[in-house]
Scaffold this active site. Structure first.
Site, PDB file in Angstrom:
ATOM      1  N   ASN A  36      25.780  13.303  52.990  1.00  0.00           N
ATOM      2  CA  ASN A  36      26.413  13.229  54.304  1.00  0.00           C
ATOM      3  C   ASN A  36      25.344  13.531  55.346  1.00  0.00           C
ATOM      4  O   ASN A  36      24.917  14.672  55.482  1.00  0.00           O
ATOM      5  CB  ASN A  36      27.560  14.254  54.365  1.00  0.00           C
ATOM      6  CG  ASN A  36      28.191  14.328  55.745  1.00  0.00           C
ATOM      7  OD1 ASN A  36      27.902  13.509  56.627  1.00  0.00           O
ATOM      8  ND2 ASN A  36      29.068  15.302  55.942  1.00  0.00           N
ATOM      9  N   TRP A  37      24.923  12.502  56.046  1.00  0.00           N
ATOM     10  CA  TRP A  37      23.809  12.664  56.999  1.00  0.00           C
ATOM     11  C   TRP A  37      24.256  13.283  58.315  1.00  0.00           C
ATOM     12  O   TRP A  37      23.428  13.575  59.175  1.00  0.00           O
ATOM     13  CB  TRP A  37      23.131  11.306  57.263  1.00  0.00           C
ATOM     14  CG  TRP A  37      22.512  10.675  56.054  1.00  0.00           C
ATOM     15  CD1 TRP A  37      22.511  11.163  54.769  1.00  0.00           C
ATOM     16  CD2 TRP A  37      21.790   9.443  56.004  1.00  0.00           C
ATOM     17  NE1 TRP A  37      21.841  10.304  53.931  1.00  0.00           N
ATOM     18  CE2 TRP A  37      21.383   9.238  54.667  1.00  0.00           C
ATOM     19  CE3 TRP A  37      21.451   8.487  56.964  1.00  0.00           C
ATOM     20  CZ2 TRP A  37      20.653   8.118  54.259  1.00  0.00           C
ATOM     21  CZ3 TRP A  37      20.726   7.362  56.567  1.00  0.00           C
ATOM     22  CH2 TRP A  37      20.329   7.190  55.233  1.00  0.00           C
ATOM     23  N   LYS A  38      25.552  13.423  58.506  1.00  0.00           N
ATOM     24  CA  LYS A  38      26.089  14.011  59.740  1.00  0.00           C
ATOM     25  C   LYS A  38      25.483  13.306  60.970  1.00  0.00           C
ATOM     26  O   LYS A  38      25.269  12.102  60.929  1.00  0.00           O
ATOM     27  CB  LYS A  38      25.866  15.531  59.744  1.00  0.00           C
ATOM     28  CG  LYS A  38      26.430  16.171  58.457  1.00  0.00           C
ATOM     29  CD  LYS A  38      26.528  17.663  58.480  1.00  0.00           C
ATOM     30  CE  LYS A  38      27.112  18.157  57.167  1.00  0.00           C
ATOM     31  NZ  LYS A  38      27.325  19.588  57.123  1.00  0.00           N
ATOM     32  N   HIS A  58      36.457  16.169  56.803  1.00  0.00           N
ATOM     33  CA  HIS A  58      35.355  17.134  56.688  1.00  0.00           C
ATOM     34  C   HIS A  58      35.693  18.360  57.550  1.00  0.00           C
ATOM     35  O   HIS A  58      36.289  18.225  58.615  1.00  0.00           O
ATOM     36  CB  HIS A  58      34.047  16.487  57.151  1.00  0.00           C
ATOM     37  CG  HIS A  58      32.852  17.329  56.820  1.00  0.00           C
ATOM     38  ND1 HIS A  58      32.494  18.412  57.585  1.00  0.00           N
ATOM     39  CD2 HIS A  58      31.975  17.279  55.792  1.00  0.00           C
ATOM     40  CE1 HIS A  58      31.417  18.984  57.034  1.00  0.00           C
ATOM     41  NE2 HIS A  58      31.083  18.305  55.953  1.00  0.00           N
ATOM     42  N   GLU A  90      33.983  20.052  59.502  1.00  0.00           N
ATOM     43  CA  GLU A  90      33.483  19.970  60.881  1.00  0.00           C
ATOM     44  C   GLU A  90      34.452  19.163  61.749  1.00  0.00           C
ATOM     45  O   GLU A  90      34.644  19.448  62.928  1.00  0.00           O
ATOM     46  CB  GLU A  90      32.064  19.379  60.894  1.00  0.00           C
ATOM     47  CG  GLU A  90      31.051  20.410  60.404  1.00  0.00           C
ATOM     48  CD  GLU A  90      29.839  19.842  59.702  1.00  0.00           C
ATOM     49  OE1 GLU A  90      29.555  18.637  59.826  1.00  0.00           O
ATOM     50  OE2 GLU A  90      29.163  20.623  58.999  1.00  0.00           O
ATOM     51  N   GLU A 120      34.604  21.847  49.706  1.00  0.00           N
ATOM     52  CA  GLU A 120      33.501  22.371  50.511  1.00  0.00           C
ATOM     53  C   GLU A 120      33.942  23.659  51.198  1.00  0.00           C
ATOM     54  O   GLU A 120      34.554  23.603  52.282  1.00  0.00           O
ATOM     55  CB  GLU A 120      33.077  21.351  51.579  1.00  0.00           C
ATOM     56  CG  GLU A 120      32.598  20.034  51.021  1.00  0.00           C
ATOM     57  CD  GLU A 120      31.673  19.308  51.997  1.00  0.00           C
ATOM     58  OE1 GLU A 120      30.568  18.962  51.578  1.00  0.00           O
ATOM     59  OE2 GLU A 120      32.044  19.129  53.176  1.00  0.00           O
ATOM     60  N   GLY A 133      25.877  24.586  55.353  1.00  0.00           N
ATOM     61  CA  GLY A 133      24.761  24.781  56.279  1.00  0.00           C
ATOM     62  C   GLY A 133      24.302  26.221  56.392  1.00  0.00           C
ATOM     63  O   GLY A 133      23.546  26.568  57.294  1.00  0.00           O
ATOM     64  N   SER A 155      25.629  23.769  50.882  1.00  0.00           N
ATOM     65  CA  SER A 155      24.292  24.260  50.527  1.00  0.00           C
ATOM     66  C   SER A 155      23.855  23.861  49.118  1.00  0.00           C
ATOM     67  O   SER A 155      23.238  24.650  48.401  1.00  0.00           O
ATOM     68  CB  SER A 155      24.201  25.778  50.723  1.00  0.00           C
ATOM     69  OG  SER A 155      24.411  26.108  52.083  1.00  0.00           O
ATOM     70  N   GLY A 162      24.655  17.903  52.333  1.00  0.00           N
ATOM     71  CA  GLY A 162      24.351  17.759  53.752  1.00  0.00           C
ATOM     72  C   GLY A 162      22.845  17.783  53.983  1.00  0.00           C
ATOM     73  O   GLY A 162      22.142  16.790  53.781  1.00  0.00           O
ATOM     74  N   GLY A 163      22.340  18.935  54.370  1.00  0.00           N
ATOM     75  CA  GLY A 163      20.941  19.088  54.759  1.00  0.00           C
ATOM     76  C   GLY A 163      19.937  18.494  53.779  1.00  0.00           C
ATOM     77  O   GLY A 163      18.989  17.811  54.186  1.00  0.00           O
TER      78      GLY A 163
HETATM   79  P1  13P Z   1      25.020  21.405  53.621  1.00  0.00           P
HETATM   80  O1  13P Z   1      24.585  20.810  52.294  1.00  0.00           O
HETATM   81  O2  13P Z   1      24.005  21.219  54.696  1.00  0.00           O
HETATM   82  O3  13P Z   1      25.472  22.822  53.444  1.00  0.00           O
HETATM   83  O4  13P Z   1      26.295  20.575  54.120  1.00  0.00           O
HETATM   84  C1  13P Z   1      27.342  20.359  53.242  1.00  0.00           C
HETATM   85  C2  13P Z   1      28.287  19.391  53.837  1.00  0.00           C
HETATM   86  O5  13P Z   1      28.955  19.670  54.812  1.00  0.00           O
HETATM   87  C3  13P Z   1      28.379  18.050  53.233  1.00  0.00           C
HETATM   88  O6  13P Z   1      29.459  17.344  53.729  1.00  0.00           O
END
Ligand code: 13P
Length: 252
Positions: free
Chosen positions: A9-11, A93, A95, A165, A171, A211, A232-233
């Site tokens: 997920n590149w956000k 998600h 967020e 999640e 994050g 994470s 994510g990251g």
């Molecule tokens: P991180 O891997 O950066 O913690 O993010 C997880 C995430 O929200 C994937 O959708």
């Protein structure tokens, strides 16, 4: 046997040129025994779709509206995601739930719409830190799963992806322990067995997100009910994402 899925997920990261370069590197390094999915921002979907053409790597939107078209300024429809070449869409998600007012009912409507348009939903669920500390994790996750899947057939549930999640792990560098993740994954599968039957529950792939890094993916994937990861990251660099895709084969 459930085929593992590693999704990135590149956000809200990457220009079109950066997205093309990352997609190309991931595509070249992705292996055949794991499903790999990338979710670039909307602006890069079309360009990344061209890069992925002819590969087995899936393409996901990060959100969508439930209607096919209409006067909904700023929104993107399931038909549009399909048209641009998406195979998957991330829905609910945390967020989006926390920052953009996404509700369980909204996620349910979107899940049904995605399936109706031939997109595989990646339905995200997970508790906040306060909910975990208040011993409400299972209650919250059960409500989110129940509402998202209510009204779907067993076959539809078997075909979609759920991503657990925990919000406190996103994050933060604070991953759920493999045992913590397994406990919730097993709980989700048990719930789905009750709601949609044992075959759907056995087929349902449940990803963990929060994470996920190259150094913890092996221990997570060794858990019986973990079928993949939503990253994510660490999905923003080909090197780290491919290390996750190629997690140690002895836990497969
Ligand atoms: P991180 O891997 O950066 O913690 O993010 C997880 C995430 O929200 C994937 O959708």
């Amino acid at each position: 046997m459930r085929r593992p899925v590693i999704a990135g997920n590149w956000k809200m990261f990457k220009t079109v040129a950066q997205a093309e370069a990352l997609a190309e590197a991931v595509c070249q390094g992705a292996s055949g025994d794991v499903d790999v999915v990338m979710a670039p921002p909307f602006t890069a979907l079309s360009a990344v779709a061209q890069v992925l053409k002819g590969s087995r790597v899936g393409l996901a939107g990060q959100n969508m509206h439930h209607e096919t078209e209409g006067a909904f300024t700023g929104e993107v429809s399931p038909a549009m995601l399909k048209d641009v070449g998406c195979s998957h869409v991330i829905l609910g998600h945390s967020e989006r739930r926390q920052l953009f007012g996404e509700t369980d009912e909204g996620v349910a409507r979107k899940t049904g719409a995605a399936l109706a348009h031939g997109l595989t939903p990646i339905v995200c669920v997970g508790e906040t830190l306060a909910e975990r500390e208040g011993a409400r994790t299972m209650e919250v996750v059960e409500r989110q799963v129940e509402r998202a899947l209510r009204g779907l057939s067993a076959d539809q549930v078997a075909a979609l992806l759920v991503a657990y999640e925990p919000v406190w792990a996103i994050g933060t560098g604070r991953t759920a322990t493999p045992d913590q993740a397994q406990e919730v994954h097993a709980f989700i599968r048990k719930h789905v067995s009750g709601s949609h039957g044992a075959p759907a529950a056995a087929a349902l792939r449940i990803l963990y997100g929060g994470s996920v890094k190259p150094d913890n993916i092996g221990a997570l994937m060794a858990q019986a009910d973990l079928d993949g990861a939503l990253v994510g990251g660490a999905s923003l660099e080909a090197f780290s994402f491919l290390k996750i895709v190629h997690y140690p084969p002895d836990v497969r």
